[in-house]
Scaffold this active site. Structure first.
Site, PDB file in Angstrom:
ATOM      1  CB  VAL A  24      -0.915   0.040   1.246  1.00  0.00           C
ATOM      2  CG1 VAL A  24      -1.826   1.266   1.199  1.00  0.00           C
ATOM      3  CG2 VAL A  24      -1.727  -1.238   1.362  1.00  0.00           C
ATOM      4  CB  CYS A  25       1.006   4.215   0.417  1.00  0.00           C
ATOM      5  SG  CYS A  25       1.389   5.986   0.369  1.00  0.00           S
ATOM      6  CB  THR A  26       5.878   4.832   0.057  1.00  0.00           C
ATOM      7  OG1 THR A  26       5.594   4.900   1.464  1.00  0.00           O
ATOM      8  CG2 THR A  26       5.509   6.146  -0.610  1.00  0.00           C
TER       9      THR A  26
END
Length: 208
Positions: free
Chosen positions: A98-100
């Site tokens: 998720v995300c970075t």
């Protein structure tokens, strides 16, 4: 079914908690908070999440969900974390981020040659790891590797994953159970919709 969510200090809480809320409802699933050290970890906005187990306590989970947050930058060269991700990936049914969190997958060599996404502010960074950056998809599936865009996209990813692990009807029931029916008050949830002025405000205010 063991699902490992590796956490760290200065994690973005929703990256981890959003998928947890979904995946903890998957029948037969056991979700584990794991980390380099089994202790409380403080998120970037102050929430505390406690890792009950170290990475080595769960060497071969069925699913890995790697959240993001600025605290993961120091882990991009941490061989203990990257080695665990590589070894776990050999056995997983799904390896996700998720995300970075996708930057950690990239640093571990898991995204080489794959389409992948992350938070819009850092999506171009994925090319450094041999991935093909995808800026206009909320969830990107590449075989058993699934990456999600920023923060709230983790809920979408987790519902997608729940459907792959069980059946679409189970994921739909989970979505209803958590009453996930997004109706945001503003239509500014993507860089394309929000435009450069709002994007600049996000960066200046540290809201990403």
């Amino acid at each position: 079914m063991d699902i490992a969510i590796p956490i760290f200090d200065r994690i973005t809480a929703l990256d981890a908690v959003g998928p947890y809320e979904v995946l903890s409802r998957v029948p037969g699933a056991h979700v584990h908070w794991v980390a380099l050290e089994a202790r409380p970890h403080t998120a970037d906005r102050g929430l505390t999440i406690t890792a009950q187990r170290t990475l080595e306590d769960l060497p071969a989970p069925d699913v890995v969900v790697v959240p993001g947050g600025e605290g993961n930058r120091v882990l991009l060269d941490d061989e203990r974390m990257l080695g665990w991700l590589r070894r776990a990936h050999e056995h997983t049914r799904f390896t996700t981020s998720v995300c970075t969190g996708s930057l950690l997958l990239g640093a571990a060599g898991i995204l080489d040659g794959l389409r992948a996404t992350t938070h819009w502010a850092l999506v171009d960074e994925l090319a450094r790891y041999g991935a093909e950056p995808v800026a206009d998809e909320r969830v990107v599936e590449q075989g058993k590797v699934i990456t999600a865009a920023g923060v709230s996209a983790g809920i979408d990813m987790a519902l997608t994953l729940a459907a792959r692990l069980t059946a679409p009807e189970v994921a739909q029931a989970i979505q209803l159970g958590i009453e996930y029916d997004p109706q945001p008050p503003f239509d500014t949830g993507t860089l394309q919709k929000a435009g450069p002025e709002l994007a600049g405000l996000v960066r200046r205010a540290g809201l990403d």
